[in-house]
Design an enzyme around this catalytic site. Structure first.
Site, mmCIF file in Angstrom:
data_model
loop_
_atom_site.group_PDB
_atom_site.id
_atom_site.type_symbol
_atom_site.label_atom_id
_atom_site.label_comp_id
_atom_site.label_asym_id
_atom_site.label_seq_id
_atom_site.Cartn_x
_atom_site.Cartn_y
_atom_site.Cartn_z
ATOM 1 N N TYR A 97 34.955 51.579 28.281
ATOM 2 C CA TYR A 97 34.517 52.789 28.973
ATOM 3 C C TYR A 97 33.249 53.329 28.312
ATOM 4 O O TYR A 97 32.349 53.810 28.996
ATOM 5 C CB TYR A 97 35.626 53.846 28.969
ATOM 6 C CG TYR A 97 36.776 53.472 29.868
ATOM 7 C CD1 TYR A 97 36.719 53.718 31.237
ATOM 8 C CD2 TYR A 97 37.913 52.870 29.351
ATOM 9 C CE1 TYR A 97 37.769 53.369 32.071
ATOM 10 C CE2 TYR A 97 38.969 52.520 30.184
ATOM 11 C CZ TYR A 97 38.889 52.768 31.536
ATOM 12 O OH TYR A 97 39.936 52.408 32.362
ATOM 13 N N ASN A 124 37.850 54.086 42.174
ATOM 14 C CA ASN A 124 37.178 52.985 42.855
ATOM 15 C C ASN A 124 37.934 52.655 44.146
ATOM 16 O O ASN A 124 39.098 52.285 44.095
ATOM 17 C CB ASN A 124 37.146 51.761 41.927
ATOM 18 C CG ASN A 124 36.685 50.496 42.614
ATOM 19 O OD1 ASN A 124 36.050 50.526 43.659
ATOM 20 N ND2 ASN A 124 37.022 49.368 42.019
ATOM 21 N N CYS A 132 37.005 47.032 38.767
ATOM 22 C CA CYS A 132 37.365 48.078 37.810
ATOM 23 C C CYS A 132 38.402 47.600 36.795
ATOM 24 O O CYS A 132 38.539 48.194 35.730
ATOM 25 C CB CYS A 132 37.863 49.319 38.540
ATOM 26 S SG CYS A 132 39.196 49.019 39.695
ATOM 27 N N HIS A 133 39.091 46.509 37.093
ATOM 28 C CA HIS A 133 40.074 45.968 36.146
ATOM 29 C C HIS A 133 39.411 45.387 34.901
ATOM 30 O O HIS A 133 40.086 45.140 33.907
ATOM 31 C CB HIS A 133 40.949 44.906 36.828
ATOM 32 C CG HIS A 133 40.186 43.731 37.344
ATOM 33 N ND1 HIS A 133 39.511 43.760 38.557
ATOM 34 C CD2 HIS A 133 39.974 42.512 36.817
ATOM 35 C CE1 HIS A 133 38.927 42.588 38.743
ATOM 36 N NE2 HIS A 133 39.187 41.814 37.696
ATOM 37 N N GLU A 159 41.288 35.651 35.041
ATOM 38 C CA GLU A 159 39.859 35.484 34.764
ATOM 39 C C GLU A 159 39.586 34.902 33.375
ATOM 40 O O GLU A 159 38.445 34.613 33.042
ATOM 41 C CB GLU A 159 39.144 36.827 34.915
ATOM 42 C CG GLU A 159 39.132 37.331 36.340
ATOM 43 C CD GLU A 159 38.327 38.603 36.506
ATOM 44 O OE1 GLU A 159 37.669 39.053 35.540
ATOM 45 O OE2 GLU A 159 38.347 39.159 37.616
#
Length: 174
Positions: A97, A124, A132-133, A159
């Site tokens: 963040y 989002n 956003c993850h 991912e």
């Protein structure tokens, strides 16, 4: 606004479109579900929904599909800036963040706090497509995903940025 329900390995999603662009994608029980869109929607179908379904299928197959359909999230200029910055986080990588706050602050030309970033990330309206993850706490903790921490774990594992069932990534920064 048109909506359609699509299935994913992590549960159903509702997608919304103005007829041309993708305006929303939420897991059914996601926090802030549909919060940025008008109350009046109808079930329907548009070519963008088929394109999103193909994208989701490829994404959950472990591919890195290109976004080949228009997206148009609705939000304040600040949230738009945050969501644009989220789209710059590559597949398989995470940002904190704080890092996101610095990037958005550079983009806007003034200081932006991490807490303000967290609010925009949480709201989002186009989950997964606007990733956003991929945002984590400064120490790598998996915090603040409106779709739920278990989904965030699964997405980051898919991912390749989360190697275990832990709630923390082995974060080394950019």
């Amino acid at each position: 606004m048109l909506q359609k329900r699509l299935e994913t390995p992590l549960g159903p999603v509702t997608v919304m479109s103005d007829g041309l662009s993708l305006n929303g994608l939420w897991f059914t029980n996601q926090k802030y579900y549909g919060s940025t869109l008008p109350r009046l929607t109808v079930m329907g179908d548009r070519p963008v929904f088929a394109q999103v379904q193909t994208w989701l299928t490829d994404y959950f197959a472990g591919k890195q599909p290109a976004i080949n359909f228009p997206i148009k999230p609705e939000g304040t200029p600040f949230r738009q800036a945050v969501w644009q910055e989220l789209q710059q986080i590559p597949y398989g990588e995470v940002r904190t963040y704080g890092e996101l706050a610095a990037s958005v602050g550079d983009r806007l030309g003034h200081f932006v706090g991490a807490q303000a970033i967290g609010g925009a990330v949480g709201h989002n309206p186009i989950s997964l497509v606007i990733p956003c993850h991929r945002v984590v706490a400064g120490d790598g903790d998996l915090t603040g995903y409106a779709g739920g921490l278990e989904r965030k774990q699964n997405l980051l594992r898919l991912e390749g940025s989360l190697k275990t069932d832990a709630l923390r990534v082995d974060f080394k920064g950019k």
